[in-house]
Design a protein around this motif. Structure first.
Motif, PDB file in Angstrom:
ATOM      1  N   SER A 164      -7.418  -5.684   6.890  1.00  8.40           N
ATOM      2  CA  SER A 164      -7.626  -4.670   5.844  1.00  8.40           C
ATOM      3  C   SER A 164      -7.890  -3.299   6.452  1.00  8.40           C
ATOM      4  CB  SER A 164      -8.795  -5.075   4.950  1.00  8.40           C
ATOM      5  OG  SER A 164      -8.570  -6.328   4.342  1.00  8.40           O
ATOM      6  N   GLY A 214     -15.820   0.215   3.744  1.00  7.41           N
ATOM      7  CA  GLY A 214     -15.292  -0.320   2.493  1.00  7.41           C
ATOM      8  C   GLY A 214     -14.475  -1.582   2.705  1.00  7.41           C
ATOM      9  N   SER A 245       0.822  -1.206   0.000  1.00  2.86           N
ATOM     10  CA  SER A 245       0.000   0.000   0.000  1.00  2.86           C
ATOM     11  C   SER A 245       0.857   1.257   0.000  1.00  2.86           C
ATOM     12  CB  SER A 245      -0.927   0.002   1.214  1.00  2.86           C
ATOM     13  OG  SER A 245      -1.772  -1.122   1.210  1.00  2.86           O
ATOM     14  N   LEU A 293     -12.801  -7.692  -8.963  1.00  5.80           N
ATOM     15  CA  LEU A 293     -12.931  -6.271  -9.300  1.00  5.80           C
ATOM     16  C   LEU A 293     -14.312  -5.920  -9.860  1.00  5.80           C
ATOM     17  CD1 LEU A 293      -9.377  -5.470 -10.694  1.00  5.80           C
ATOM     18  CD2 LEU A 293     -10.362  -4.804  -8.501  1.00  5.80           C
ATOM     19  N   TRP A 339      -8.686   4.309  -2.742  1.00  2.00           N
ATOM     20  CA  TRP A 339      -9.488   3.102  -2.879  1.00  2.00           C
ATOM     21  C   TRP A 339      -8.895   2.077  -3.830  1.00  2.00           C
ATOM     22  CZ3 TRP A 339     -12.382   1.543   0.696  1.00  2.00           C
ATOM     23  CH2 TRP A 339     -12.902   2.480   1.593  1.00  2.00           C
ATOM     24  N   THR A 384      -8.107  -1.556  -2.309  1.00  2.00           N
ATOM     25  CA  THR A 384      -8.677  -2.722  -2.993  1.00  2.00           C
ATOM     26  C   THR A 384      -7.606  -3.749  -3.335  1.00  2.00           C
ATOM     27  OG1 THR A 384     -10.456  -1.382  -3.934  1.00  2.00           O
ATOM     28  CG2 THR A 384     -10.001  -3.490  -4.988  1.00  2.00           C
ATOM     29  N   ALA A 387     -16.711  -5.874  -6.982  1.00  2.00           N
ATOM     30  CA  ALA A 387     -16.477  -4.808  -6.001  1.00  2.00           C
ATOM     31  C   ALA A 387     -16.819  -3.424  -6.538  1.00  2.00           C
ATOM     32  CB  ALA A 387     -15.014  -4.833  -5.558  1.00  2.00           C
ATOM     33  N   LEU A 444     -16.642   0.293  -4.615  1.00  2.00           N
ATOM     34  CA  LEU A 444     -15.724   1.358  -5.021  1.00  2.00           C
ATOM     35  C   LEU A 444     -16.474   2.626  -5.402  1.00  2.00           C
ATOM     36  CD1 LEU A 444     -13.150  -0.714  -7.110  1.00  2.00           C
ATOM     37  CD2 LEU A 444     -12.979   0.039  -4.747  1.00  2.00           C
ATOM     38  N   GLY A 488     -14.789 -10.624  -0.969  1.00  5.60           N
ATOM     39  CA  GLY A 488     -13.493 -11.204  -1.323  1.00  5.60           C
ATOM     40  C   GLY A 488     -13.242 -12.543  -0.670  1.00  5.60           C
ATOM     41  N   VAL A 506      -6.292  -5.447  -0.233  1.00 11.18           N
ATOM     42  CA  VAL A 506      -7.228  -6.469   0.240  1.00 11.18           C
ATOM     43  C   VAL A 506      -7.087  -7.738  -0.593  1.00 11.18           C
ATOM     44  CG1 VAL A 506      -9.668  -7.065   0.437  1.00 11.18           C
ATOM     45  CG2 VAL A 506      -8.875  -4.843   1.224  1.00 11.18           C
ATOM     46  N   ILE A 507      -6.970  -7.599  -1.903  1.00 10.61           N
ATOM     47  CA  ILE A 507      -6.812  -8.772  -2.769  1.00 10.61           C
ATOM     48  C   ILE A 507      -5.533  -9.526  -2.422  1.00 10.61           C
ATOM     49  CG2 ILE A 507      -6.404  -9.508  -5.153  1.00 10.61           C
ATOM     50  CD1 ILE A 507      -8.285  -7.263  -6.038  1.00 10.61           C
ATOM     51  N   LEU A 557     -15.382  -5.193   1.045  1.00 16.94           N
ATOM     52  CA  LEU A 557     -14.393  -5.885   0.213  1.00 16.94           C
ATOM     53  C   LEU A 557     -13.997  -7.226   0.824  1.00 16.94           C
ATOM     54  CD1 LEU A 557     -12.095  -2.858  -0.741  1.00 16.94           C
ATOM     55  CD2 LEU A 557     -13.662  -4.093  -2.261  1.00 16.94           C
TER      56      LEU A 557
END
Length: 224
Positions: free
Chosen positions: A109, A140, A33, A170, A60, A64, A173, A177, A148, A67-68, A144
């Motif tokens: 997350s 969020g 991140s 994606l 975001w 995202t 989600a 988003l 997820g 998180v993945i 997710l």
């Protein structure tokens, strides 16, 4: 019902203890991140107006993909170590596995998302410590993690799970988003509270809708 919540708590605490010992998951997500935010900051340095306008999107996109990354490592590790098979064989509701993993993924997350806020505050000079942004990050991350976890459970059986999960997650989600970016950018732009609070409320509804729907679908996804 008590068995469901007891099993959920046991799985969540197991993941929490494992992460406190290793610190592998949050460290990888946090480093990824930070690198994403720095890359976007350098890329948009020459255009300050554009950089400020897209700060919500940068936040975001980064959250995202973090998180993945966390989902792939979390569910993939369970599969490789045989823990997932053991949980499926345990006399506990399948929904408890989903809820426990969702809670742990949500905790990790959210921690990464909240750690990003002071970094982006320094880089983008925006009020990212605002209540609306913190609430959007929490809701969020919950949404997710909810969708997820289900999708990661579907792809963990495949060899190409690292590439497959982003492809199927994606599009799913997109509602999350959309609500999160609209709420965040609305607050940054000084829009009326009624504007971004509506998007924030819709984000919360989406998150809990995902939890309910995915908890119902999880036993069928993991049917052997």
């Amino acid at each position: 019902m008590s068995g469901l919540w007891a099993a959920t708590a046991a799985i969540f605490l197991k993941d929490l203890r494992a992460e406190l010992r290793s610190r592998e998951l949050v460290s990888a997500m946090g480093l990824f991140s930070a690198l994403c935010v720095l890359t976007f900051s350098f890329a948009l340095e020459l255009d300050r107006i554009t950089r400020d306008a897209v700060a919500g999107g940068v936040l975001w996109v980064t959250v995202t993909f973090a998180v993945i990354l966390g989902l792939n490592r979390s569910l993939g590790g369970e599969r490789e170590q045989g823990n997932l098979d053991a949980m499926l064989l345990a006399p506990a509701p399948r929904a408890a596995i989903y809820l426990g993993k969702t809670l742990s993924n949500f905790a990790f997350s959210t921690a990464v998302g909240l750690m990003l806020l002071p970094v982006m505050t320094l880089l983008y000079n925006l009020p990212l410590a605002h209540f609306a942004v913190i609430a959007a990050v929490i809701l969020g991350a919950l949404a997710l993690s909810a969708v997820g976890t289900l999708l990661a459970a579907m792809t963990v059986q495949t060899r190409a799970r690292d590439a497959l999960l982003p492809i199927i997650m994606l599009p799913t989600a997109l509602p999350v988003l959309l609500c999160a970016v609209k709420a965040t950018n609305g607050m940054f732009a000084g829009a009326p509270v009624s504007f971004w609070s509506g998007w924030l409320a819709l984000l919360g509804v989406t998150a809990f809708a995902y939890i309910g729907l995915c908890a119902l679908l999880f036993p069928f996804v993991m049917e052997e």
